[in-house]
Scaffold this motif. Structure first.
Motif, PDB file in Angstrom:
ATOM      1  N   PHE A 182       0.841  -1.196   0.000  1.00 38.71           N
ATOM      2  CA  PHE A 182       0.000   0.000   0.000  1.00 38.71           C
ATOM      3  C   PHE A 182       0.882   1.253   0.000  1.00 38.71           C
ATOM      4  N   ASP A 183       1.009   1.873  -1.146  1.00 40.16           N
ATOM      5  CA  ASP A 183       1.636   3.194  -1.239  1.00 40.16           C
ATOM      6  C   ASP A 183       1.079   3.869  -2.480  1.00 40.16           C
ATOM      7  N   PHE A 184       1.427   5.127  -2.672  1.00 47.54           N
ATOM      8  CA  PHE A 184       0.847   5.886  -3.776  1.00 47.54           C
ATOM      9  C   PHE A 184       1.681   5.819  -5.050  1.00 47.54           C
ATOM     10  N   GLN A 185       2.712   4.984  -5.050  1.00 45.77           N
ATOM     11  CA  GLN A 185       3.487   4.680  -6.256  1.00 45.77           C
ATOM     12  C   GLN A 185       3.995   5.938  -6.957  1.00 45.77           C
ATOM     13  N   GLY A 186       4.492   6.874  -6.152  1.00 43.43           N
ATOM     14  CA  GLY A 186       5.052   8.107  -6.687  1.00 43.43           C
ATOM     15  C   GLY A 186       4.527   9.319  -5.939  1.00 43.43           C
ATOM     16  N   ASP A 187       5.174  10.456  -6.142  1.00 47.76           N
ATOM     17  CA  ASP A 187       4.774  11.721  -5.540  1.00 47.76           C
ATOM     18  C   ASP A 187       3.438  12.158  -6.151  1.00 47.76           C
ATOM     19  N   LEU A 188       2.420  12.359  -5.329  1.00 40.23           N
ATOM     20  CA  LEU A 188       1.089  12.700  -5.823  1.00 40.23           C
ATOM     21  C   LEU A 188       1.026  14.081  -6.462  1.00 40.23           C
ATOM     22  N   HIS A 189       1.962  14.951  -6.128  1.00 39.65           N
ATOM     23  CA  HIS A 189       1.936  16.325  -6.644  1.00 39.65           C
ATOM     24  C   HIS A 189       2.768  16.499  -7.911  1.00 39.65           C
ATOM     25  N   GLN A 190       3.628  15.537  -8.202  1.00 39.05           N
ATOM     26  CA  GLN A 190       4.526  15.669  -9.352  1.00 39.05           C
ATOM     27  C   GLN A 190       3.767  15.500 -10.662  1.00 39.05           C
ATOM     28  N   GLN A 191       3.972  16.440 -11.581  1.00 40.11           N
ATOM     29  CA  GLN A 191       3.373  16.357 -12.912  1.00 40.11           C
ATOM     30  C   GLN A 191       4.364  15.720 -13.883  1.00 40.11           C
ATOM     31  N   GLY A 192       3.865  15.282 -15.013  1.00 42.99           N
ATOM     32  CA  GLY A 192       4.709  14.621 -15.995  1.00 42.99           C
ATOM     33  C   GLY A 192       5.041  15.503 -17.180  1.00 42.99           C
ATOM     34  N   GLY A 193       5.283  14.859 -18.318  1.00 50.08           N
ATOM     35  CA  GLY A 193       5.637  15.614 -19.519  1.00 50.08           C
ATOM     36  C   GLY A 193       5.985  14.674 -20.652  1.00 50.08           C
TER      37      GLY A 193
END
Length: 224
Positions: free
Chosen positions: A164-175
């Protein structure tokens, strides 16, 4: 029953208008950053584009419903289309590498995928770590779920995941980047929010592919 082939259409510079902004980047700042495959084996970022042109997609996190649906559509790109154009397709997430296998199984994504768990590339390139929405924004043609249903799907996947984790920073955007061969930067786009993906057809056309899948929801006529 007759085999159903991918539905394609011709794309030309005359019938497509690129309205997304091109962001200037310093590729030399990130070429030595390490990324990791599904086995935890590291490679330098430059290895992705050194020998040939590559379309590189950075996704927010592997639980993000919009990223999942975007990669669903990436998985539909015919391998022959990439091969004929000499293009490499790569997805980069920002979770631990142990989540890659399940994400690929979920989306059916068959191409290269890595993770940047420390967000080294994201930080050095200046990718956004907040969401900005505007009235003039174009909705992603690849996201089918509404925000409420999308969040519910993401939370369910988080709760049913073995870890159980969020598999990455929830606030980070991609590109999205189109790089190579060598240090040439053909195009770069940083997402403003979870729906600000570069349309796949646009990316492939910019990279030199002339035929792509039709991702519209219109009924398809199948001749048998």
């Amino acid at each position: 029953m007759a085999k159903v082939l991918p539905i394609t259409r011709q794309i030309t510079k005359e019938n497509i208008e690129i309205k997304r902004s091109h962001v200037k980047i310093r590729l030399e700042d990130v070429e030595d950053c390490l990324i990791y495959d599904r086995h935890g084996v590291s490679v330098s970022f430059r290895e992705l584009y050194q020998d040939r042109k590559s379309v590189i997609i950075f996704v927010r996190n592997f639980l993000c419903y919009s990223c999942k649906e975007y990669v669903d559509d990436l998985s539909k790109i015919p391998r022959e289309a990439l091969k004929d154009a000499g293009i490499r397709l790569v997805v980069i997430g920002q979770s631990a590498h142990r989540h890659i296998e399940s994400f690929c199984s979920l989306t059916g994504y068959p191409y290269e995928i890595y993770v940047d768990p420390e967000r080294c590339i994201h930080k050095k390139l200046g990718m956004k770590r907040e969401e900005i929405f505007s009235d003039s924004a174009h909705p992603s043609p690849h996201v089918k779920s509404g925000m409420l249903m999308g969040h519910m799907k993401s939370m369910w996947r988080a709760m049913t995941s073995p870890v159980f984790d969020f598999q990455g920073d929830l606030h980070q955007q991609g590109g999205a980047l189109i790089l190579g061969p060598g240090s040439e930067v053909h195009f770069s786009h940083f997402d403003m929010n979870r729906l600000d993906h570069m349309p796949i057809n646009w990316l492939l056309q910019l990279a030199g592919v002339q035929q792509t899948l039709d991702f519209s929801d219109e009924p398809k006529i199948i001749h048998v």
